[in-house]
Each structure stands twice: as structure tokens, then as C-alpha cells.
Motif scaffolding. Sequence first.
Motif, short mmCIF file in Angstrom:
data_model
loop_
_atom_site.label_atom_id
_atom_site.label_comp_id
_atom_site.label_asym_id
_atom_site.label_seq_id
_atom_site.Cartn_x
_atom_site.Cartn_y
_atom_site.Cartn_z
N ALA A 6 0.83 -1.21 0.00
CA ALA A 6 0.00 0.00 0.00
C ALA A 6 0.86 1.25 0.00
N TYR A 8 1.11 4.53 1.47
CA TYR A 8 0.48 4.98 2.71
C TYR A 8 0.93 6.40 3.03
N SER A 14 -5.82 6.56 2.99
CA SER A 14 -4.92 5.42 2.77
C SER A 14 -5.06 4.41 3.91
N THR A 15 -5.40 4.88 5.10
CA THR A 15 -5.64 3.95 6.21
C THR A 15 -6.85 3.07 5.90
N CYS A 18 -6.15 0.44 3.24
CA CYS A 18 -5.44 -0.73 3.81
C CYS A 18 -6.41 -1.63 4.55
N ALA A 30 2.31 -1.61 4.27
CA ALA A 30 2.16 -0.20 3.88
C ALA A 30 3.53 0.46 3.82
N LYS A 32 5.38 4.16 3.56
CA LYS A 32 5.24 5.62 3.59
C LYS A 32 6.55 6.20 3.06
N VAL A 61 3.58 -0.84 8.80
CA VAL A 61 4.07 0.22 7.91
C VAL A 61 5.59 0.30 7.96
N SER A 113 -3.86 2.09 -3.24
CA SER A 113 -3.68 3.47 -2.76
C SER A 113 -5.04 3.98 -2.28
#
Length: 348
Positions: A6, A8, A14-15, A18, A30, A32, A61, A113
Amino acid sequence: MTTALALYSGGLDSTLACRLIMEQGIRVVAVKFVTPFFGTALLADPQAYRDEVRRRYGIEVMLRDLTEPYLRMLAAPAHGYGKNFNPCVDCKILLMGEALRMLAEFDASFLISGEVLGQRPMSQRRDTLRVIERDSGCDDLLLRPLSARHLPPTRPEREGLVDRDRLLAFRGRNRTPQIELAARFGIEDYESPGGGCVLTDPNLAKRIRGLYEEASLVGKIPTAADIRLLLAGRVLRLPGGAWLVLGRNEPENDRLQTLALPTDWLLNLRDDPGPTAVLRRPATLAARIDAREREEQDLAAAATLVLRYAGKSCRARNRAVVRAETTGRARELATTPLADQVFADWHH
Ligand code: SF4
């Protein structure tokens, strides 16, 4: 077990993307991405960020620093800039292209996404979403769970990895559906949607654009170190050409200490609390024959500005000693504060 990667941002969309995919029994990793313009502070303690996201949202993440390719892209984004210096379409293309390359690393089958069709004028129009898929190379490996039912079925849907009937048809700027979905997932403490990264901030964007324009005169792009410094506090451009960046509070003072390069001057009041400041000569000026003379001129101006931005009691005395250090040299400069009208044009 099927895995999805993902993109993120840390925001609600975006949360939710997921969590929607996780709800189908799919593992989600995820990522970032971080650059000097978004997320950079998280690099100070990546584990704390991972723990926080897991605790709040149950999401695994990781952080990835994309500074160098991002700075190159920002010099000439193929799809141009938004209202300020924000290259939103190319930003997404870069991030998604990078995520695509990470699929093998995590044994992931597709990307997700949190984009919502029509939510943002420039980067989330239907034709732009398509351009992002095409130019990033993601094509139909990119699934947008929140708007999927307005979009053609992607490969993970067609191959049965994801149940399209359990994906959503959000569209436009109305946030109510997201808020209701967050409540269904028991997510309460989420950040309200931001207006974008620092490149959408008119003042900061102007500062960064100026840095790019200046570097382009000598055929270069700005360095990450210069960009980080110019986003770290109050910035002035001194008459001799140097940047002076002053901390406006304790966290900024601490950060400036960490950002100072061996060739910079680091300034503080010797006997009083006050701002930390970094004086840096841009590389574009390094070769000037009057460099030494200009450095002296800027050092004197920097010292007076350190006193100008000190606390009231220190300023009221109208005199102070500023300590300035660079590699192998230290100076003490007795100084008086500058009148505000003298440096009104120096703010950058
Ligand atoms: S606002 Fe900033 S982070 Fe968001 S898409 Fe635009 S350039 Fe990228």
C-alpha cells in the motif's frame, strides 16, 4: 497468503484503503515514502512511527526515503506544477513507480492506494488517475479500493485475489462516507485531511522554487542538505549572499544543530538563552573572489540577528556576545540588535 503493498500517506483515506483490503484476508504492507517535503521528521525514529501506526490502525508500515529521485524530479516534472511548486501528478508517478519496484521485495501481488476519484482537482480526476497508472508502469496492478467500483476492474480483481463486490464507490469531496467507514473499523483518532505537503504552502514553495532557480544557473539541482536547512526555521538572505536560518523554538534549535554542515557557522548567544542559527554560503557563491570579505559581512549581520530574535530581557540590554563556530574556528562577536527596518527585505 496474498500480499498487497500500500502507498500509505498516514491520512484517513490510505488507512481505510489498507483496512478494506485487510478485511478480505489479504496481508497489507504499507509503505510511507519520505522526502524533505513530507514525512521527513519521522526518520528521526522510524520504530516509534511503526509502533504508532500499528497501535492506532493495526497496519504494518515502513518508511522509505525517496529524497534523491524526488529532488531530481522536482527540477522538471513532466506534468508541471500545481498552484505552487507542487508537482502532484509526477509526485504520484514517482511514488507509485517506486512501490511497483518494491513488489518483489515483499512478495506482493499488487498495489493499493487511498485515492478517491474526483477528490482533488488536479491529481484525482479520472484521466489523471489513468496517466498516473500508465506513466508509473503500474497499469492494472494498482487498485484503489475506495473508488474501485467507478474504475475498470484491475488485475487482482479479475484474477480473484480481491472481491470487487466488497470494494467501494466513493467519489468527490464529501468526507461523510470515509468518516462512517472509519467508525465501522473503530478508527477514531485520525488526522483531518491536510492541504498537501510543504510544496503547496505558498511561502515555502516560493523559497524552494527560488533555490531551484538559483541552482539551475550553474546547471545543478539543490542539495538535500540545503533544502532541509531552508525548511528548518526562520530564513533570511543576508547582504553578502549567505542564508541565515534561526530556530523559532527549542525543537527547531535542536534540529538546526543536527543540520549544520562542517562548513557552516553555528551561532548562539554566549551568556543568554536565545535562538540557534546556522549561517551557510550557497555553493553558487563559493567561487567568488570576495568570498572571505562577504563571509565577514554576513557573520556580523548574523550575530546581530541572533540578538534581535533573543528573548525580550536580553534584547533590552542592547548588547550581547554571540559565539560563532565552524570547523576548526570559533569567534566571539560583541553585537547590538539590528533595527527591524534594516532587515525587512532580507526575509526569504
Ligand atoms: S501535495 Fe505534495 S505530497 Fe501530495 S501529491 Fe502533491 S506534491 Fe505529492
